[in-house]
Design a protein around this motif. Structure first.
Motif, mmCIF file in Angstrom:
data_model
loop_
_atom_site.group_PDB
_atom_site.id
_atom_site.type_symbol
_atom_site.label_atom_id
_atom_site.label_comp_id
_atom_site.label_asym_id
_atom_site.label_seq_id
_atom_site.Cartn_x
_atom_site.Cartn_y
_atom_site.Cartn_z
ATOM 1 N N HIS A 38 0.828 -1.202 0.000
ATOM 2 C CA HIS A 38 0.000 0.000 0.000
ATOM 3 C C HIS A 38 0.869 1.262 0.000
ATOM 4 C CE1 HIS A 38 -2.049 3.108 2.560
ATOM 5 N NE2 HIS A 38 -2.972 2.941 1.644
ATOM 6 N N LYS A 54 1.445 4.140 -3.220
ATOM 7 C CA LYS A 54 1.161 5.559 -2.983
ATOM 8 C C LYS A 54 2.423 6.417 -2.912
ATOM 9 C CE LYS A 54 -1.059 5.597 0.802
ATOM 10 N NZ LYS A 54 -1.853 6.177 1.920
ATOM 11 N N SER A 55 3.574 5.827 -3.141
ATOM 12 C CA SER A 55 4.834 6.563 -2.957
ATOM 13 C C SER A 55 4.856 7.831 -3.810
ATOM 14 C CB SER A 55 6.028 5.669 -3.326
ATOM 15 O OG SER A 55 5.882 5.184 -4.647
ATOM 16 N N TYR A 56 4.913 8.944 -3.141
ATOM 17 C CA TYR A 56 4.936 10.242 -3.810
ATOM 18 C C TYR A 56 5.872 11.222 -3.105
ATOM 19 C CZ TYR A 56 3.488 14.945 -5.172
ATOM 20 O OH TYR A 56 3.490 16.240 -5.578
ATOM 21 N N ALA A 81 2.029 7.710 -8.734
ATOM 22 C CA ALA A 81 1.507 8.851 -7.971
ATOM 23 C C ALA A 81 2.089 10.167 -8.473
ATOM 24 C CB ALA A 81 1.819 8.663 -6.486
ATOM 25 N N THR A 97 0.051 13.375 -10.388
ATOM 26 C CA THR A 97 0.131 14.769 -9.944
ATOM 27 C C THR A 97 0.628 15.679 -11.057
ATOM 28 O OG1 THR A 97 0.607 14.004 -7.697
ATOM 29 C CG2 THR A 97 1.079 16.301 -8.198
ATOM 30 N N ALA A 128 -5.203 7.770 -11.512
ATOM 31 C CA ALA A 128 -5.624 7.601 -10.122
ATOM 32 C C ALA A 128 -6.518 6.382 -9.968
ATOM 33 C CB ALA A 128 -6.349 8.858 -9.646
ATOM 34 N N MET A 138 -4.400 3.266 -10.070
ATOM 35 C CA MET A 138 -3.735 3.078 -8.788
ATOM 36 C C MET A 138 -4.699 2.520 -7.735
ATOM 37 S SD MET A 138 -1.469 6.559 -8.577
ATOM 38 C CE MET A 138 -1.207 6.340 -6.814
ATOM 39 N N MET A 139 -5.934 3.010 -7.752
ATOM 40 C CA MET A 139 -6.922 2.508 -6.805
ATOM 41 C C MET A 139 -7.213 1.030 -7.066
ATOM 42 S SD MET A 139 -10.793 3.856 -6.028
ATOM 43 C CE MET A 139 -11.436 3.050 -7.497
ATOM 44 N N ILE A 191 -4.509 -1.007 -5.501
ATOM 45 C CA ILE A 191 -4.681 -1.147 -4.051
ATOM 46 C C ILE A 191 -5.820 -2.113 -3.741
ATOM 47 C CG2 ILE A 191 -5.325 0.097 -1.942
ATOM 48 C CD1 ILE A 191 -3.831 2.514 -3.044
#
Length: 300
Positions: A231, A235-237, A256, A260, A276, A279-280, A283
């Motif tokens: 997780h 999300k690594s940003y 991520a 952006t 996004a 990415m969801m 997860i």
């Protein structure tokens, strides 16, 4: 006068309603600002939105097609794969090793445990800035080695397109290994001592006890550690932004960061929303099987 039975009924009703009344505001906030915005982002991903949301133009799956044809997204996925595998595996190995070490009731355990856990108390921004300075050839490790006379020493990974992603892995492992250690240590301390004593009576060595008994019993801890680390990897940003901001070039872009930069930097809100949603889905692909296995196990 009010009948005693009516008063009792009113109190019982109030007691039943009070938890719901207390939880209702937080439930409403979560419903709107979490699930509501997930739905909103999903709609955006099928629209032609650029600088601002535009629901008058529907493009279907075009944003997703463009996304998976974009070279920067492919690079981001490749970096995520490298980062995730190394981060999860090395954190798990180091965390388990430290937990086993502390489980031997060594002297100074109370002193060592906070040292290992301290990095997790820092934000990823602080960790990223600290490691950026440490790895910078001009002011960090390489400069320090040159100052003490080791002129041939060179460590420029953070400036190298082929190795920059591994510096982010190093910083992430440094921050998270202590947390994983705490998870494993809690699991080790939860193993029934009677089982261990029985194995010792049968003549099993410490190595065999850990290999054949303790570690297999810690399967739920391994699974929980995997879910948490995966997780965090997806999300690594902030760590990437603080250390390299995606550079050199696009060599350390992650999904991520891609999201952006395309949403706010290149006015591609539709494609940013599509990234996004992908990415969801990543997860969800981790969380849903985990929840299913946990809930299924309880039902049994």
């Amino acid at each position: 006068m009010t009948a005693p039975g009516a008063v009792t009924t009113a109190k019982t009703t109030l007691q039943d309603l009070l938890p719901k009344i207390v939880l209702a505001p937080s439930f409403a906030i979560i419903l709107v600002f979490v699930y509501g915005f997930i739905i909103f982002t999903g709609f955006l991903s099928f629209s032609g939105s650029k600088l601002l949301p535009d629901f008058s133009t529907w493009v279907g799956f075009e944003n997703y097609v463009r996304l998976f044809r974009h070279p920067n997204w492919i690079v981001s996925l490749q970096n995520l794969a490298i980062f995730s595998v190394l981060y999860i595996v090395i954190c798990s190995v180091i965390g388990l090793g430290l937990a086993i070490l502390l489980d031997q009731k060594i002297r100074g355990e109370g002193f060592l445990r906070p040292i290992y856990l301290y990095p997790m108390a820092l934000s990823f921004i602080v960790t990223g800035v600290a490691w950026k300075w440490f790895l910078d050839p001009g002011i960090g490790l390489e400069h320090a080695m040159h100052q003490i006379g080791w002129e041939s020493f060179s460590f420029r990974w953070i400036k190298d397109r082929d190795f920059a992603i591994y510096t982010i892995v190093i910083a992430a492992i440094w921050q998270s290994s202590g947390f994983v250690m705490a998870m494993f240590l809690a699991g080790l301390r939860g193993v029934d001592n009677e089982i261990i004593k029985a194995a010792q009576i049968d003549g099993a060595s410490t190595f065999m006890i850990y290999r054949r008994i303790i570690i297999p019993l810690m399967r739920p801890v391994f699974l929980s550690a995997f879910v948490v680390l995966a997780h965090l990897a997806i999300k690594s940003y902030d760590l990437v932004v603080a250390m390299t901001d995606g550079g050199p070039g696009t060599s350390t872009w992650t999904p991520a960061l891609f999201m952006t930069k395309f949403t706010f930097g290149r006015n591609e809100m539709g494609m940013g929303a599509a990234s996004a949603m992908v990415m969801m889905m990543m997860i969800f692909a981790i969380i849903v099987p985990y929840l299913y296995s946990e809930l299924g196990g309880h039902k049994k």
